[in-house]
Design a protein around this motif. Structure first.
Motif, PDB file in Angstrom:
ATOM      1  N   LYS A 193       0.928  -1.337   0.094  1.00 56.10           N
ATOM      2  CA  LYS A 193       0.011  -0.132   0.124  1.00 56.10           C
ATOM      3  C   LYS A 193       1.017   1.424   0.083  1.00 56.10           C
ATOM      4  CE  LYS A 193      -3.770   2.101   2.716  1.00 56.10           C
ATOM      5  NZ  LYS A 193      -4.115   2.018   4.038  1.00 56.10           N
ATOM      6  N   ASN A 194       1.874   1.120   0.898  1.00 59.06           N
ATOM      7  CA  ASN A 194       2.844   2.338   0.845  1.00 59.06           C
ATOM      8  C   ASN A 194       3.999   2.290  -0.132  1.00 59.06           C
ATOM      9  OD1 ASN A 194       4.400   4.466   1.439  1.00 59.06           O
ATOM     10  ND2 ASN A 194       4.355   4.030   3.701  1.00 59.06           N
ATOM     11  N   LYS A 195       3.698   2.915  -1.264  1.00 64.78           N
ATOM     12  CA  LYS A 195       4.934   2.709  -2.212  1.00 64.78           C
ATOM     13  C   LYS A 195       5.847   3.521  -2.219  1.00 64.78           C
ATOM     14  CE  LYS A 195       3.029  -0.667  -4.693  1.00 64.78           C
ATOM     15  NZ  LYS A 195       3.854  -1.765  -4.509  1.00 64.78           N
ATOM     16  N   GLU A 196       5.951   4.517  -1.159  1.00 63.79           N
ATOM     17  CA  GLU A 196       6.865   5.432  -0.720  1.00 63.79           C
ATOM     18  C   GLU A 196       8.364   4.516  -0.330  1.00 63.79           C
ATOM     19  OE1 GLU A 196       8.039   9.208   2.146  1.00 63.79           O
ATOM     20  OE2 GLU A 196       5.914   8.215   1.941  1.00 63.79           O
ATOM     21  N   PHE A 197       8.248   3.306   0.204  1.00 62.40           N
ATOM     22  CA  PHE A 197       9.289   2.699   0.532  1.00 62.40           C
ATOM     23  C   PHE A 197       8.926   1.176   0.055  1.00 62.40           C
ATOM     24  CE2 PHE A 197       8.425   5.587   4.311  1.00 62.40           C
ATOM     25  CZ  PHE A 197       9.576   6.190   4.458  1.00 62.40           C
ATOM     26  N   LYS A 198      10.373   0.886  -0.083  1.00 65.26           N
ATOM     27  CA  LYS A 198      10.502  -0.761  -0.227  1.00 65.26           C
ATOM     28  C   LYS A 198      11.148  -1.459   0.813  1.00 65.26           C
ATOM     29  CE  LYS A 198      14.659   0.502  -2.812  1.00 65.26           C
ATOM     30  NZ  LYS A 198      15.353   0.317  -4.074  1.00 65.26           N
ATOM     31  N   ALA A 199      11.027  -2.783   1.081  1.00 68.56           N
ATOM     32  CA  ALA A 199      11.371  -3.485   2.137  1.00 68.56           C
ATOM     33  C   ALA A 199      12.794  -4.354   1.378  1.00 68.56           C
ATOM     34  CB  ALA A 199      10.408  -4.214   2.640  1.00 68.56           C
ATOM     35  N   CYS A 200      13.716  -4.305   2.321  1.00 67.37           N
ATOM     36  CA  CYS A 200      14.777  -5.176   1.905  1.00 67.37           C
ATOM     37  C   CYS A 200      14.424  -6.624   2.233  1.00 67.37           C
ATOM     38  CB  CYS A 200      16.058  -4.845   2.990  1.00 67.37           C
ATOM     39  SG  CYS A 200      17.400  -6.011   3.101  1.00 67.37           S
ATOM     40  N   ALA A 213      14.268  -4.028   6.398  1.00 68.20           N
ATOM     41  CA  ALA A 213      14.553  -2.657   6.697  1.00 68.20           C
ATOM     42  C   ALA A 213      13.676  -1.901   5.422  1.00 68.20           C
ATOM     43  CB  ALA A 213      16.011  -2.245   6.684  1.00 68.20           C
ATOM     44  N   LEU A 214      13.086  -1.115   5.866  1.00 72.19           N
ATOM     45  CA  LEU A 214      12.309  -0.102   5.103  1.00 72.19           C
ATOM     46  C   LEU A 214      13.165   0.915   4.660  1.00 72.19           C
ATOM     47  CD1 LEU A 214       8.621   0.113   6.769  1.00 72.19           C
ATOM     48  CD2 LEU A 214       9.576  -1.225   4.225  1.00 72.19           C
ATOM     49  N   VAL A 215      13.478   1.256   3.107  1.00 70.24           N
ATOM     50  CA  VAL A 215      14.074   2.324   2.586  1.00 70.24           C
ATOM     51  C   VAL A 215      13.102   3.193   1.344  1.00 70.24           C
ATOM     52  CG1 VAL A 215      16.253   1.241   3.303  1.00 70.24           C
ATOM     53  CG2 VAL A 215      15.322   0.741   0.916  1.00 70.24           C
ATOM     54  N   PRO A 216      13.693   4.331   1.189  1.00 63.51           N
ATOM     55  CA  PRO A 216      12.955   4.925   0.084  1.00 63.51           C
ATOM     56  C   PRO A 216      13.150   4.355  -1.226  1.00 63.51           C
ATOM     57  CG  PRO A 216      14.265   6.688   1.505  1.00 63.51           C
ATOM     58  CD  PRO A 216      14.665   5.279   1.880  1.00 63.51           C
ATOM     59  N   GLN A 217      12.268   4.322  -2.141  1.00 62.65           N
ATOM     60  CA  GLN A 217      12.415   3.512  -3.537  1.00 62.65           C
ATOM     61  C   GLN A 217      13.669   3.915  -4.108  1.00 62.65           C
ATOM     62  OE1 GLN A 217      10.444   1.222  -4.546  1.00 62.65           O
ATOM     63  NE2 GLN A 217       8.562   1.630  -3.472  1.00 62.65           N
ATOM     64  N   ASP A 218      14.155   5.017  -3.867  1.00 62.11           N
ATOM     65  CA  ASP A 218      15.488   5.270  -4.920  1.00 62.11           C
ATOM     66  C   ASP A 218      16.763   4.527  -4.221  1.00 62.11           C
ATOM     67  OD1 ASP A 218      15.475   7.136  -2.979  1.00 62.11           O
ATOM     68  OD2 ASP A 218      15.594   8.772  -4.259  1.00 62.11           O
ATOM     69  N   THR A 219      16.572   3.974  -3.018  1.00 61.89           N
ATOM     70  CA  THR A 219      17.900   3.533  -2.443  1.00 61.89           C
ATOM     71  C   THR A 219      18.300   2.179  -3.166  1.00 61.89           C
ATOM     72  OG1 THR A 219      16.753   4.150  -0.210  1.00 61.89           O
ATOM     73  CG2 THR A 219      18.892   2.797  -0.347  1.00 61.89           C
ATOM     74  N   PRO A 220      19.731   2.208  -3.704  1.00 65.68           N
ATOM     75  CA  PRO A 220      20.033   1.060  -4.259  1.00 65.68           C
ATOM     76  C   PRO A 220      20.551  -0.011  -3.535  1.00 65.68           C
ATOM     77  CG  PRO A 220      21.759   2.916  -4.374  1.00 65.68           C
ATOM     78  CD  PRO A 220      20.341   3.342  -3.622  1.00 65.68           C
ATOM     79  N   LYS A 221      21.068   0.280  -2.365  1.00 63.57           N
ATOM     80  CA  LYS A 221      21.568  -0.683  -1.423  1.00 63.57           C
ATOM     81  C   LYS A 221      20.880  -0.442  -0.060  1.00 63.57           C
ATOM     82  CE  LYS A 221      26.382  -1.889   0.036  1.00 63.57           C
ATOM     83  NZ  LYS A 221      27.403  -1.505  -0.079  1.00 63.57           N
ATOM     84  N   CYS A 222      20.613  -1.602   0.514  1.00 62.43           N
ATOM     85  CA  CYS A 222      20.376  -1.561   1.926  1.00 62.43           C
ATOM     86  C   CYS A 222      21.188  -0.901   2.913  1.00 62.43           C
ATOM     87  CB  CYS A 222      19.653  -3.115   2.458  1.00 62.43           C
ATOM     88  SG  CYS A 222      19.331  -2.799   4.190  1.00 62.43           S
ATOM     89  N   VAL A 240      21.339  -1.125   6.167  1.00 64.31           N
ATOM     90  CA  VAL A 240      21.337  -1.823   7.274  1.00 64.31           C
ATOM     91  C   VAL A 240      22.216  -3.088   7.002  1.00 64.31           C
ATOM     92  CG1 VAL A 240      19.979  -3.174   8.903  1.00 64.31           C
ATOM     93  CG2 VAL A 240      19.295  -1.000   8.139  1.00 64.31           C
ATOM     94  N   CYS A 241      21.834  -3.970   6.014  1.00 66.26           N
ATOM     95  CA  CYS A 241      22.715  -5.036   5.783  1.00 66.26           C
ATOM     96  C   CYS A 241      23.420  -5.287   4.386  1.00 66.26           C
ATOM     97  CB  CYS A 241      21.775  -6.332   5.620  1.00 66.26           C
ATOM     98  SG  CYS A 241      20.618  -6.507   4.349  1.00 66.26           S
ATOM     99  N   GLY A 242      23.414  -4.098   3.592  1.00 66.72           N
ATOM    100  CA  GLY A 242      24.208  -4.182   2.434  1.00 66.72           C
ATOM    101  C   GLY A 242      23.477  -4.821   1.156  1.00 66.72           C
ATOM    102  N   SER A 243      22.311  -5.523   1.511  1.00 63.38           N
ATOM    103  CA  SER A 243      21.441  -6.150   0.244  1.00 63.38           C
ATOM    104  C   SER A 243      20.982  -5.358  -0.878  1.00 63.38           C
ATOM    105  CB  SER A 243      20.544  -7.122   0.935  1.00 63.38           C
ATOM    106  OG  SER A 243      19.847  -7.686  -0.104  1.00 63.38           O
ATOM    107  N   ILE A 244      21.127  -5.934  -1.947  1.00 66.72           N
ATOM    108  CA  ILE A 244      20.547  -4.982  -2.971  1.00 66.72           C
ATOM    109  C   ILE A 244      19.164  -5.703  -3.613  1.00 66.72           C
ATOM    110  CG2 ILE A 244      22.700  -4.253  -3.976  1.00 66.72           C
ATOM    111  CD1 ILE A 244      22.582  -6.288  -6.002  1.00 66.72           C
ATOM    112  N   SER A 245      18.772  -6.643  -2.871  1.00 66.87           N
ATOM    113  CA  SER A 245      17.311  -7.160  -2.971  1.00 66.87           C
ATOM    114  C   SER A 245      16.224  -6.672  -2.279  1.00 66.87           C
ATOM    115  CB  SER A 245      17.515  -8.665  -2.759  1.00 66.87           C
ATOM    116  OG  SER A 245      16.456  -9.429  -3.134  1.00 66.87           O
ATOM    117  N   PHE A 246      15.214  -6.128  -3.013  1.00 66.66           N
ATOM    118  CA  PHE A 246      14.176  -5.379  -2.373  1.00 66.66           C
ATOM    119  C   PHE A 246      12.636  -5.878  -2.758  1.00 66.66           C
ATOM    120  CE2 PHE A 246      17.774  -2.366  -2.115  1.00 66.66           C
ATOM    121  CZ  PHE A 246      17.834  -1.908  -0.772  1.00 66.66           C
ATOM    122  N   SER A 247      11.771  -5.583  -1.911  1.00 70.77           N
ATOM    123  CA  SER A 247      10.380  -6.099  -2.505  1.00 70.77           C
ATOM    124  C   SER A 247       9.530  -4.902  -2.053  1.00 70.77           C
ATOM    125  CB  SER A 247       9.880  -7.231  -1.585  1.00 70.77           C
ATOM    126  OG  SER A 247       8.650  -7.479  -1.766  1.00 70.77           O
TER     127      SER A 247
END
Ligand SMILES: [Zn+2]
Length: 67
Positions: free
Chosen positions: A4-11, A16-25, A27-34
């Motif tokens: 529902k909240n498309k402002e953020f994506k989740a690692c 961790a929730l980060v802004p959509q334009d964040t390339p890398k988490c 918190v943990c450095g992952s680049i896989s988001f949902s």
């Protein structure tokens, strides 16, 4: 509702929730988001019972469910 909240994506790794334009988490450095996530928990104190239950080691905002 999931996503529902498309402002953020989740690692997908640490939830961790980060802004959509964040390339890398940050918190943990992952680049896989949902975009398919729901619920938010804000961890302020990594030593708190909530943080331990949740498995969070870094103060951040996290999605409760990530698919
Ligand atoms: Zn992460």
């Amino acid at each position: 509702m999931p996503g529902k909240n498309k402002e953020f994506k989740a690692c997908k790794n640490c939830r961790a929730l980060v802004p959509q334009d964040t390339p890398k988490c940050p918190v943990c450095g992952s680049i896989s988001f949902s975009d398919d996530w729901s619920g938010i928990v804000i961890i302020l104190d990594p030593e708190s019972e909530t943080a331990k239950l949740f498995g969070a080691t870094v103060p951040w905002r996290y999605a409760i469910i990530v698919k």
